[in-house]
Write a protein that holds these residues in place. Structure first.
Motif, PDB file in Angstrom:
ATOM      1  N   TRP A 100       1.250   2.226  11.038  1.00 47.16           N
ATOM      2  CA  TRP A 100       0.603   1.389  10.008  1.00 47.16           C
ATOM      3  C   TRP A 100      -0.479   2.155   9.255  1.00 47.16           C
ATOM      4  O   TRP A 100      -0.742   1.898   8.076  1.00 47.16           O
ATOM      5  CB  TRP A 100       0.054   0.099  10.632  1.00 47.16           C
ATOM      6  N   MET A 101      -1.113   3.114   9.940  1.00 45.81           N
ATOM      7  CA  MET A 101      -2.087   3.958   9.227  1.00 45.81           C
ATOM      8  C   MET A 101      -1.377   4.728   8.111  1.00 45.81           C
ATOM      9  O   MET A 101      -1.841   4.781   6.975  1.00 45.81           O
ATOM     10  CB  MET A 101      -2.727   4.977  10.190  1.00 45.81           C
ATOM     11  N   PHE A 102      -0.220   5.311   8.469  1.00 51.74           N
ATOM     12  CA  PHE A 102       0.540   6.057   7.461  1.00 51.74           C
ATOM     13  C   PHE A 102       1.060   5.115   6.374  1.00 51.74           C
ATOM     14  O   PHE A 102       1.091   5.483   5.191  1.00 51.74           O
ATOM     15  CB  PHE A 102       1.704   6.807   8.122  1.00 51.74           C
ATOM     16  N   ALA A 103       1.484   3.929   6.783  1.00 55.51           N
ATOM     17  CA  ALA A 103       2.016   2.975   5.800  1.00 55.51           C
ATOM     18  C   ALA A 103       0.942   2.626   4.771  1.00 55.51           C
ATOM     19  O   ALA A 103       1.204   2.563   3.560  1.00 55.51           O
ATOM     20  CB  ALA A 103       2.505   1.709   6.510  1.00 55.51           C
ATOM     21  N   ALA A 104      -0.278   2.404   5.262  1.00 55.50           N
ATOM     22  CA  ALA A 104      -1.374   2.069   4.341  1.00 55.50           C
ATOM     23  C   ALA A 104      -1.581   3.195   3.331  1.00 55.50           C
ATOM     24  O   ALA A 104      -1.672   2.959   2.116  1.00 55.50           O
ATOM     25  CB  ALA A 104      -2.655   1.809   5.132  1.00 55.50           C
ATOM     26  N   LEU A 105      -1.613   4.438   3.843  1.00 58.71           N
ATOM     27  CA  LEU A 105      -1.964   5.575   2.986  1.00 58.71           C
ATOM     28  C   LEU A 105      -0.797   6.079   2.146  1.00 58.71           C
ATOM     29  O   LEU A 105      -0.992   6.601   1.048  1.00 58.71           O
ATOM     30  CB  LEU A 105      -2.521   6.717   3.843  1.00 58.71           C
ATOM     31  N   ASN A 106       0.421   5.930   2.681  1.00 62.93           N
ATOM     32  CA  ASN A 106       1.579   6.529   1.981  1.00 62.93           C
ATOM     33  C   ASN A 106       2.430   5.523   1.229  1.00 62.93           C
ATOM     34  O   ASN A 106       3.075   5.877   0.246  1.00 62.93           O
ATOM     35  CB  ASN A 106       2.499   7.257   2.980  1.00 62.93           C
ATOM     36  N   SER A 107       2.492   4.283   1.723  1.00 57.38           N
ATOM     37  CA  SER A 107       3.403   3.321   1.091  1.00 57.38           C
ATOM     38  C   SER A 107       2.682   2.277   0.248  1.00 57.38           C
ATOM     39  O   SER A 107       3.312   1.635  -0.586  1.00 57.38           O
ATOM     40  CB  SER A 107       4.255   2.601   2.162  1.00 57.38           C
ATOM     41  N   VAL A 108       1.398   2.075   0.507  1.00 57.32           N
ATOM     42  CA  VAL A 108       0.681   1.022  -0.244  1.00 57.32           C
ATOM     43  C   VAL A 108      -0.377   1.616  -1.186  1.00 57.32           C
ATOM     44  O   VAL A 108      -0.422   1.266  -2.371  1.00 57.32           O
ATOM     45  CB  VAL A 108       0.044  -0.012   0.730  1.00 57.32           C
ATOM     46  N   GLU A 109      -1.181   2.544  -0.672  1.00 62.56           N
ATOM     47  CA  GLU A 109      -2.284   3.056  -1.507  1.00 62.56           C
ATOM     48  C   GLU A 109      -1.803   3.725  -2.804  1.00 62.56           C
ATOM     49  O   GLU A 109      -2.394   3.489  -3.863  1.00 62.56           O
ATOM     50  CB  GLU A 109      -3.178   4.012  -0.700  1.00 62.56           C
ATOM     51  N   PRO A 110      -0.745   4.551  -2.769  1.00 59.13           N
ATOM     52  CA  PRO A 110      -0.351   5.221  -4.023  1.00 59.13           C
ATOM     53  C   PRO A 110      -0.060   4.236  -5.163  1.00 59.13           C
ATOM     54  O   PRO A 110      -0.433   4.499  -6.310  1.00 59.13           O
ATOM     55  CB  PRO A 110       0.909   6.004  -3.630  1.00 59.13           C
ATOM     56  N   ALA A 111       0.581   3.131  -4.851  1.00 63.31           N
ATOM     57  CA  ALA A 111       0.887   2.142  -5.903  1.00 63.31           C
ATOM     58  C   ALA A 111      -0.409   1.599  -6.508  1.00 63.31           C
ATOM     59  O   ALA A 111      -0.526   1.453  -7.738  1.00 63.31           O
ATOM     60  CB  ALA A 111       1.727   1.004  -5.315  1.00 63.31           C
ATOM     61  N   VAL A 170      -7.413  -0.158   1.867  1.00 65.24           N
ATOM     62  CA  VAL A 170      -6.539   0.128   0.732  1.00 65.24           C
ATOM     63  C   VAL A 170      -6.365  -1.122  -0.143  1.00 65.24           C
ATOM     64  O   VAL A 170      -6.458  -1.057  -1.377  1.00 65.24           O
ATOM     65  CB  VAL A 170      -5.181   0.639   1.284  1.00 65.24           C
ATOM     66  N   LEU A 171      -6.134  -2.262   0.506  1.00 63.91           N
ATOM     67  CA  LEU A 171      -5.927  -3.503  -0.256  1.00 63.91           C
ATOM     68  C   LEU A 171      -7.178  -3.872  -1.050  1.00 63.91           C
ATOM     69  O   LEU A 171      -7.085  -4.408  -2.164  1.00 63.91           O
ATOM     70  CB  LEU A 171      -5.537  -4.655   0.680  1.00 63.91           C
ATOM     71  N   LEU A 186      -2.661 -12.165   2.090  1.00 64.04           N
ATOM     72  CA  LEU A 186      -3.215 -10.811   2.081  1.00 64.04           C
ATOM     73  C   LEU A 186      -4.712 -10.864   1.781  1.00 64.04           C
ATOM     74  O   LEU A 186      -5.504 -10.117   2.380  1.00 64.04           O
ATOM     75  CB  LEU A 186      -2.503  -9.929   1.047  1.00 64.04           C
ATOM     76  N   ALA A 187      -5.092 -11.757   0.885  1.00 62.19           N
ATOM     77  CA  ALA A 187      -6.528 -11.905   0.571  1.00 62.19           C
ATOM     78  C   ALA A 187      -7.278 -12.385   1.820  1.00 62.19           C
ATOM     79  O   ALA A 187      -8.396 -11.916   2.109  1.00 62.19           O
ATOM     80  CB  ALA A 187      -6.715 -12.883  -0.578  1.00 62.19           C
TER      81      ALA A 187
END
Ligand code: GTB
Length: 217
Positions: A100-111, A170-171, A186-187
């Motif tokens: 999930w750390m990687f998901a936050a940084l690689n799959s969500v933050e870039p967008a 990230v969010l 999410l909020a």
């Protein structure tokens, strides 16, 4: 050994906690490690002293004895590995938290970072007006994929972990655009993160610094 992190001397967000030193401060608070802050003015980021800490000339960095780290994710991971509180004991649960750390940084933050690129880096380009809705659609797509995970769960996978710390951080960066509030669960997840005492201390510390009330080391 004293832990010293670098942060903007004056964060451009005026203390909203959106610069990446906040996630490092938060991790330090979660694991109960005292730290000092070396506030850097923008020009100092590109000077050789700081380029030795981070070749990309950015904050945050982390120094502890002869260890010097950059990349907020690597710093949070280092803290989570060395101290209890941010990664589960169970080996599989630990791997999932790291995922999930990687998901936050690689799959969500870039967008989400694309908002900044379109607004500030390409703001004067003729395509900006057309590109922004596409950027928002891609963020919505990611949020729609993430959102069911948090329908009935407080955190991403069991107990709060470094994965949640990074995902919430990230969010948070998407909130000023209004897009986070389109996804009430999410909020609410972000609000749970912000309500943690460790986050509150981290937020207060970065705000105090933005207001010029932090003692420089
Ligand atoms: N991948 C690296 C990490 O995770 O540590 C990225 C580090 C990074 O982007 N650092 C930024 C920086 O040093 C500060 S956090 N920028 C200066 C430079 O590149 O010269 C990014 C940031 C900046 C400002 C706001 N804000 O004003 O809201 C939010 C986030």
């Amino acid at each position: 050994m004293t832990i010293t992190i670098t942060a903007f001397e004056k964060s451009p967000d005026g203390g909203k906690g959106l610069a990446r030193d906040t996630r490092v401060r938060w991790a330090l608070e979660e694991v109960g490690q005292p730290y000092e802050v070396l506030p850097l003015p923008f020009p100092a980021l590109k000077e050789s002293t700081h380029l030795c800490r981070n070749p990309f000339g950015q904050i945050p960095t982390y120094e502890e004895g002869d260890l010097c780290l950059f990349e907020s994710g690597a710093i949070v991971f280092h803290l989570a590995e060395r101290h209890p509180g941010l990664l589960p004991e169970d080996a599989n649960a630990r791997s999932r938290a790291i995922m999930w750390m990687f998901a936050a940084l690689n799959s969500v933050e870039p967008a989400i970072l694309e908002i900044v690129t379109v607004k500030f880096v390409e703001g004067d380009k003729p395509w900006t007006k057309e590109r922004m809705p596409l950027v928002f659609d891609r963020i919505r797509h990611r949020f729609r994929q993430l959102s069911p995970r948090l329908d009935a769960a407080e955190w991403l996978d069991g107990e709060f972990s470094a994965g949640d710390l990074l995902m919430v951080s990230v969010l948070l960066r998407s909130r000023p655009s209004g897009i986070l509030d389109e996804f009430p669960n999410l909020a609410a997840y972000v609000a749970r993160g912000e309500a943690r005492p460790a986050y509150q201390r981290a937020f207060a510390a970065q705000l105090a610094q933005a207001m010029g009330k932090h003692a420089a080391v």
